[in-house]
Design a protein around this motif. Structure first.
Motif, PDB file in Angstrom:
ATOM      1  N   GLY A  94      -0.111   3.756  -2.649  1.00 34.83           N
ATOM      2  CA  GLY A  94      -0.471   4.893  -2.487  1.00 34.83           C
ATOM      3  C   GLY A  94       0.331   5.992  -2.889  1.00 34.83           C
ATOM      4  O   GLY A  94      -0.038   7.121  -3.236  1.00 34.83           O
ATOM      5  N   PRO A  97       0.946  -1.421  -0.107  1.00 34.04           N
ATOM      6  CA  PRO A  97      -0.063  -0.021   0.143  1.00 34.04           C
ATOM      7  C   PRO A  97       0.765   1.271   0.090  1.00 34.04           C
ATOM      8  O   PRO A  97       0.415   2.162  -0.605  1.00 34.04           O
ATOM      9  N   THR A 108      -3.888   1.617   1.391  1.00 31.27           N
ATOM     10  CA  THR A 108      -3.638   2.378   0.124  1.00 31.27           C
ATOM     11  C   THR A 108      -4.367   3.612   0.361  1.00 31.27           C
ATOM     12  O   THR A 108      -3.703   4.831   0.018  1.00 31.27           O
TER      13      THR A 108
END
Length: 216
Positions: free
Chosen positions: A30, A26, A89
């Protein structure tokens, strides 16, 4: 605790591998999603404050509630690790989008204007000038997001997923302190190592910041 580790090494290593995967994928996703969103917040100034407000709302959602709610939205099973990846995320994007925008906004306008005067077009100026100058701010946010994700993964153990967090739940269920201690120590070590790696990367890619601090 040594005895517990020797008797359960495979279980502990499997939990550690899952913890690393659930926390760091994540962060990567992200970060990649937040870069263009943060840039848009700078490119279009009217978008900055709505972006900050939305990011703040998303980051304030309790992690356990998000873990339970996401299967309804995604159509996944409650025990699917995908729920944890998507939730973390979202948190990373919420944190990093603002950090990227603030980092780009912190770049001295004279630097931007100088690059433009030298013939840098918008995209080249972004990657060759603005992003490198903004890196200290962006990487500071990435450190927070990484350590936060490593901590939040453990919460997933409450719904049956969660890497090292599973050692906590097992210890509480069996009234057995060793797995809890192992889980805590490995979580702290993992967060410390990840933070140290980002600091070393930052020192390697932004050598000018050390020169500036030395002059100060």
């Amino acid at each position: 605790m040594i005895t517990y580790l020797s008797n359960n090494s495979e279980t502990v290593l499997a939990a550690l591998r899952q913890h690393i995967t659930l926390a760091l994928i994540p962060v990567l996703l992200g970060f990649l999603i937040a870069l263009p969103i943060g840039y848009l917040g700078v490119r279009f100034p009217w978008l900055y404050h709505p972006l900050i407000n939305v990011a703040g709302v998303l980051y304030s959602i309790p992690s356990l509630a998000l873990f339970v709610f996401l299967p309804v939205v995604l159509g996944t099973k409650i025990l699917s690790p995908l729920n944890i990846v998507v939730a973390l995320t979202i948190y990373t994007v919420a944190l990093m989008a603002r950090t990227v925008a603030d980092g780009l906004r912190s770049v001295d306008r004279l630097v931007v204007e100088s690059a433009t005067a030298m013939g840098y077009r918008r995209l080249r100026r972004l990657f060759d000038v603005e992003l490198p100058v903004a890196l200290p701010v962006i990487l500071a946010g990435l450190r927070v997001a990484t350590v936060s994700n490593i901590s939040l993964v453990s919460v997933g153990a409450l719904i049956g997923i969660g890497g090292l967090g599973q050692l906590f739940t097992r210890g509480f269920q069996l009234f057995y302190i060793e797995p809890i201690l192992v889980g805590i120590i490995l979580s702290v070590l993992l967060a410390g190592i990840a933070d140290l790696i980002i600091v070393l990367v930052q020192r390697a890619v932004t050598p000018w910041t050390r020169v500036q601090r030395g002059r100060a």
